[in-house]
Design a protein around this motif. Structure first.
Motif, PDB file in Angstrom:
ATOM      1  N   CYS A   1      -0.463   9.781  33.142  1.00  0.00           N
ATOM      2  CA  CYS A   1       0.708   9.794  34.027  1.00  0.00           C
ATOM      3  C   CYS A   1       0.355   9.476  35.479  1.00  0.00           C
ATOM      4  N   GLY A   2      -0.934   9.486  35.815  1.00  0.00           N
ATOM      5  CA  GLY A   2      -1.375   9.140  37.152  1.00  0.00           C
ATOM      6  C   GLY A   2      -1.390  10.271  38.158  1.00  0.00           C
ATOM      7  N   VAL A   3      -1.020  11.475  37.740  1.00  0.00           N
ATOM      8  CA  VAL A   3      -1.050  12.617  38.663  1.00  0.00           C
ATOM      9  C   VAL A   3      -2.492  12.966  39.023  1.00  0.00           C
ATOM     10  N   VAL A   4      -3.387  12.954  38.039  1.00  0.00           N
ATOM     11  CA  VAL A   4      -4.805  13.215  38.276  1.00  0.00           C
ATOM     12  C   VAL A   4      -5.480  11.865  38.522  1.00  0.00           C
ATOM     13  N   ARG A   5      -6.006  11.690  39.734  1.00  0.00           N
ATOM     14  CA  ARG A   5      -6.687  10.448  40.094  1.00  0.00           C
ATOM     15  C   ARG A   5      -8.054  10.776  40.679  1.00  0.00           C
ATOM     16  N   PHE A   6      -9.020   9.900  40.434  1.00  0.00           N
ATOM     17  CA  PHE A   6     -10.384  10.146  40.870  1.00  0.00           C
ATOM     18  C   PHE A   6     -11.130   8.832  41.056  1.00  0.00           C
TER      19      PHE A   6
ATOM     20  N   LEU B   1      -4.351  20.585  36.833  1.00  0.00           N
ATOM     21  CA  LEU B   1      -5.337  20.624  35.754  1.00  0.00           C
ATOM     22  C   LEU B   1      -5.345  21.980  35.062  1.00  0.00           C
ATOM     23  N   ASN B   2      -5.425  21.945  33.743  1.00  0.00           N
ATOM     24  CA  ASN B   2      -5.636  23.142  32.932  1.00  0.00           C
ATOM     25  C   ASN B   2      -7.066  23.118  32.431  1.00  0.00           C
ATOM     26  N   LEU B   3      -7.671  24.284  32.294  1.00  0.00           N
ATOM     27  CA  LEU B   3      -9.037  24.406  31.810  1.00  0.00           C
ATOM     28  C   LEU B   3      -9.041  24.913  30.382  1.00  0.00           C
TER      29      LEU B   3
ATOM     30  N   SER C   1     -19.498  28.015  23.151  1.00  0.00           N
ATOM     31  CA  SER C   1     -20.355  28.691  24.129  1.00  0.00           C
ATOM     32  C   SER C   1     -19.643  28.895  25.472  1.00  0.00           C
ATOM     33  N   HIS C   2     -18.500  28.284  25.663  1.00  0.00           N
ATOM     34  CA  HIS C   2     -17.689  28.349  26.900  1.00  0.00           C
ATOM     35  C   HIS C   2     -18.449  27.799  28.107  1.00  0.00           C
ATOM     36  N   THR C   3     -19.467  26.980  27.868  1.00  0.00           N
ATOM     37  CA  THR C   3     -20.220  26.367  28.955  1.00  0.00           C
ATOM     38  C   THR C   3     -19.528  25.106  29.450  1.00  0.00           C
ATOM     39  N   ALA C   4     -19.128  24.246  28.541  1.00  0.00           N
ATOM     40  CA  ALA C   4     -18.406  23.023  28.911  1.00  0.00           C
ATOM     41  C   ALA C   4     -17.030  23.408  29.445  1.00  0.00           C
ATOM     42  N   GLN C   5     -16.626  22.740  30.506  1.00  0.00           N
ATOM     43  CA  GLN C   5     -15.327  23.007  31.127  1.00  0.00           C
ATOM     44  C   GLN C   5     -14.455  21.760  30.979  1.00  0.00           C
ATOM     45  N   HIS C   6     -13.527  21.818  30.044  1.00  0.00           N
ATOM     46  CA  HIS C   6     -12.655  20.692  29.732  1.00  0.00           C
ATOM     47  C   HIS C   6     -11.366  20.812  30.547  1.00  0.00           C
ATOM     48  N   TYR C   7     -11.094  19.801  31.370  1.00  0.00           N
ATOM     49  CA  TYR C   7      -9.899  19.804  32.224  1.00  0.00           C
ATOM     50  C   TYR C   7      -8.880  18.802  31.706  1.00  0.00           C
ATOM     51  N   PHE C   8      -7.642  19.278  31.544  1.00  0.00           N
ATOM     52  CA  PHE C   8      -6.554  18.454  31.037  1.00  0.00           C
ATOM     53  C   PHE C   8      -5.417  18.413  32.046  1.00  0.00           C
ATOM     54  N   CYS C   9      -4.766  17.268  32.169  1.00  0.00           N
ATOM     55  CA  CYS C   9      -3.585  17.156  33.015  1.00  0.00           C
ATOM     56  C   CYS C   9      -2.455  17.967  32.386  1.00  0.00           C
TER      57      CYS C   9
ATOM     58  N   CYS D   1       0.565  15.181  31.291  1.00  0.00           N
ATOM     59  CA  CYS D   1       0.426  14.256  30.151  1.00  0.00           C
ATOM     60  C   CYS D   1      -0.565  14.724  29.090  1.00  0.00           C
ATOM     61  N   GLY D   2      -1.376  15.739  29.400  1.00  0.00           N
ATOM     62  CA  GLY D   2      -2.306  16.288  28.422  1.00  0.00           C
ATOM     63  C   GLY D   2      -3.618  15.543  28.282  1.00  0.00           C
ATOM     64  N   VAL D   3      -3.852  14.510  29.091  1.00  0.00           N
ATOM     65  CA  VAL D   3      -5.070  13.713  28.968  1.00  0.00           C
ATOM     66  C   VAL D   3      -6.249  14.397  29.655  1.00  0.00           C
ATOM     67  N   LYS D   4      -7.401  14.365  28.960  1.00  0.00           N
ATOM     68  CA  LYS D   4      -8.651  14.859  29.536  1.00  0.00           C
ATOM     69  C   LYS D   4      -9.398  13.643  30.083  1.00  0.00           C
TER      70      LYS D   4
END
Length: 122
Positions: A9-14, A56-58, A63-71, A74-77
């Motif tokens: 959706c373009g809300v998260v940009r980097f 962003l949602n986490l 192991s809870h080490t990896a931190q997955h961030y989703f918009c 739109c739900g995209v990681k």
């Protein structure tokens, strides 16, 4: 070279600093297989979140080490902090503007057997 990326959706940009010739990895672990994530791993200073931090949602598991961030919209990681590189980011190749790359080499990674293969990730 600076490459631009975003969620659907373009809300998260980097932006990401990376060579124009890259190696990206397809992983067959449970989450990458289901989401179609293709990894481009960079050091933390090479990644700049331009917009959308508050959107962003986490998600963590195992192991809870990896931190997955989703918009949230739109739900995209688009990126996450991987267990294999906690001082870096894994960027989803599918979320990058590929017009700034000269070549992209895809390699397979056996993430279903992560413990035995993590040494192969550079």
């Amino acid at each position: 070279m600076q490459h631009k990326g975003s969620c659907h959706c373009g809300v998260v940009r980097f932006t990401v600093e990376a060579p124009t010739d890259i190696i990206a990895r397809r992983c067959n672990c449970s989450i990458c297989n289901m989401t179609g994530f293709i990894h481009v791993i960079v050091e933390k200073p090479a990644f700049t979140l331009i917009n959308g931090a508050d959107n962003l949602n986490l998600y963590t598991f195992n192991s809870h080490t990896a931190q997955h961030y989703f918009c949230k919209t739109c739900g995209v990681k688009s990126f996450y902090i991987p267990r294999s590189h906690p001082d870096g980011y894994s960027i989803n190749l599918n979320c990058l503007d590929k017009s700034t790359f000269s070549s992209i080499t895809l390699e397979d990674f056996d993430g279903q057997n992560w413990e035995q293969n993590v040494k192969d990730i550079t």
